[in-house]
Design a protein around this motif. Structure first.
Motif, PDB file in Angstrom:
ATOM      1  N   GLU A  24       0.876  -1.351  -0.142  1.00 47.31           N
ATOM      2  CA  GLU A  24       0.000   0.061   0.038  1.00 47.31           C
ATOM      3  C   GLU A  24       0.852   1.271   0.065  1.00 47.31           C
ATOM      4  O   GLU A  24       0.484   2.436  -0.034  1.00 47.31           O
ATOM      5  N   ALA A  25       2.068   1.258   0.241  1.00 43.32           N
ATOM      6  CA  ALA A  25       3.022   2.360   0.242  1.00 43.32           C
ATOM      7  C   ALA A  25       2.931   3.283  -1.095  1.00 43.32           C
ATOM      8  O   ALA A  25       2.926   2.812  -2.189  1.00 43.32           O
ATOM      9  N   CYS A  26       3.210   4.493  -0.698  1.00 47.23           N
ATOM     10  CA  CYS A  26       3.359   5.319  -1.614  1.00 47.23           C
ATOM     11  C   CYS A  26       4.919   5.872  -1.573  1.00 47.23           C
ATOM     12  O   CYS A  26       5.573   6.255  -0.615  1.00 47.23           O
ATOM     13  N   VAL A  27       5.665   5.524  -2.788  1.00 42.13           N
ATOM     14  CA  VAL A  27       6.994   5.703  -2.911  1.00 42.13           C
ATOM     15  C   VAL A  27       6.957   7.231  -3.317  1.00 42.13           C
ATOM     16  O   VAL A  27       6.592   7.651  -4.580  1.00 42.13           O
ATOM     17  N   PRO A 114       0.785   5.884   3.786  1.00 42.60           N
ATOM     18  CA  PRO A 114       2.223   5.789   4.064  1.00 42.60           C
ATOM     19  C   PRO A 114       3.242   5.608   3.237  1.00 42.60           C
ATOM     20  O   PRO A 114       3.089   5.477   2.159  1.00 42.60           O
ATOM     21  N   VAL A 115       4.192   6.381   3.623  1.00 39.33           N
ATOM     22  CA  VAL A 115       5.318   6.636   2.465  1.00 39.33           C
ATOM     23  C   VAL A 115       6.643   6.081   2.781  1.00 39.33           C
ATOM     24  O   VAL A 115       7.195   5.783   3.893  1.00 39.33           O
ATOM     25  N   TYR A 116       7.191   5.658   1.658  1.00 36.13           N
ATOM     26  CA  TYR A 116       8.878   5.316   1.438  1.00 36.13           C
ATOM     27  C   TYR A 116       9.432   6.355   0.640  1.00 36.13           C
ATOM     28  O   TYR A 116       8.996   6.577  -0.158  1.00 36.13           O
ATOM     29  N   VAL A 117      10.553   7.073   1.339  1.00 34.44           N
ATOM     30  CA  VAL A 117      10.993   8.283   0.803  1.00 34.44           C
ATOM     31  C   VAL A 117      12.498   7.910   0.063  1.00 34.44           C
ATOM     32  O   VAL A 117      13.250   7.394   0.887  1.00 34.44           O
ATOM     33  N   LEU A 159      13.441   5.890   4.800  1.00 35.82           N
ATOM     34  CA  LEU A 159      14.035   6.944   3.869  1.00 35.82           C
ATOM     35  C   LEU A 159      15.496   6.389   3.371  1.00 35.82           C
ATOM     36  O   LEU A 159      16.046   5.694   4.218  1.00 35.82           O
ATOM     37  N   GLU A 160      15.723   6.602   2.119  1.00 35.71           N
ATOM     38  CA  GLU A 160      17.017   6.345   1.695  1.00 35.71           C
ATOM     39  C   GLU A 160      17.541   7.637   0.879  1.00 35.71           C
ATOM     40  O   GLU A 160      16.589   8.524   0.317  1.00 35.71           O
TER      41      GLU A 160
END
Length: 191
Positions: A24-27, A114-117, A159-160
């Motif tokens: 479900e993550a938003c990149v 939810p986010v992955y940045v 976070l990367e």
């Protein structure tokens, strides 16, 4: 939850893992470049310019895919090849331009997910930090911090940061300290 990469090409392996565990993550992809080329469309053949296309399954990198393009938000992208623009225009990718109001536009694009940045430092205005692929017209420190504060309002999965080049020059440590300060809202929300 925190990865620091010398080259963004390493994200060809990180994003598919995130999507496997958090479908479900938003990149949220902060970068001057769209990174949506494939081996067939890339004018340079540079792997870093194909990372998102691999994560989305537009080509088989061997590391998997799984990123639905409507779950991708590009931030600060301004150096785009024609095949990449076609993908952006036809796939549901959201894009947020650098400039005033980046935080509000990002809030709307993420829409509470939810986010992955991913933060490629060339998203910043050229000259703020040393990087090999600088492009004028990027985010200021204030805009980056505002964007990070907006993302920190919700769930931050990870976070990367990539493409930061170490060069011994005057003020370099100060630039890195400003980067850490700008992303501090995200760091505080990491699992």
């Amino acid at each position: 939850p925190l990865t620091v990469l010398t080259r963004c090409a390493a994200a060809v392996a990180t994003v598919p893992v995130v999507m496997r565990h958090h479908p479900e993550a938003c990149v949220v992809w902060f970068d001057a470049h769209a990174d949506l080329n494939t081996p067939e469309t890339s004018p340079s053949g540079y792997l870093g310019g194909m990372v998102i296309a691999a994560a989305a399954g537009l080509w088989d990198s061997g590391f998997g895919g799984g990123l639905p393009l409507p779950q991708l938000v590009l931030v600060g992208v301004r150096d785009v090849d024609p095949p990449e623009q076609h993908v952006i225009d036809t796939s549901g990718v959201r894009s947020v331009a650098a400039g005033h109001g980046v935080g509000q536009a990002l809030r709307q694009a993420v829409a509470g997910r939810p986010v992955y940045v991913h933060l490629d430092v060339d998203v910043l205005e050229a000259g703020l930090l040393p990087t090999d692929f600088a492009v004028p017209g990027g985010l200021s420190w204030v805009q980056l911090q505002a964007a990070c504060a907006v993302l920190a309002e919700g769930d931050v999965l990870g976070l990367e940061m990539a493409e930061l080049e170490r060069r011994d020059g005057p003020g370099e440590d100060q630039g890195v300290a400003r980067l850490v300060d700008a992303v501090s809202p995200l760091l505080a929300r990491l699992p």
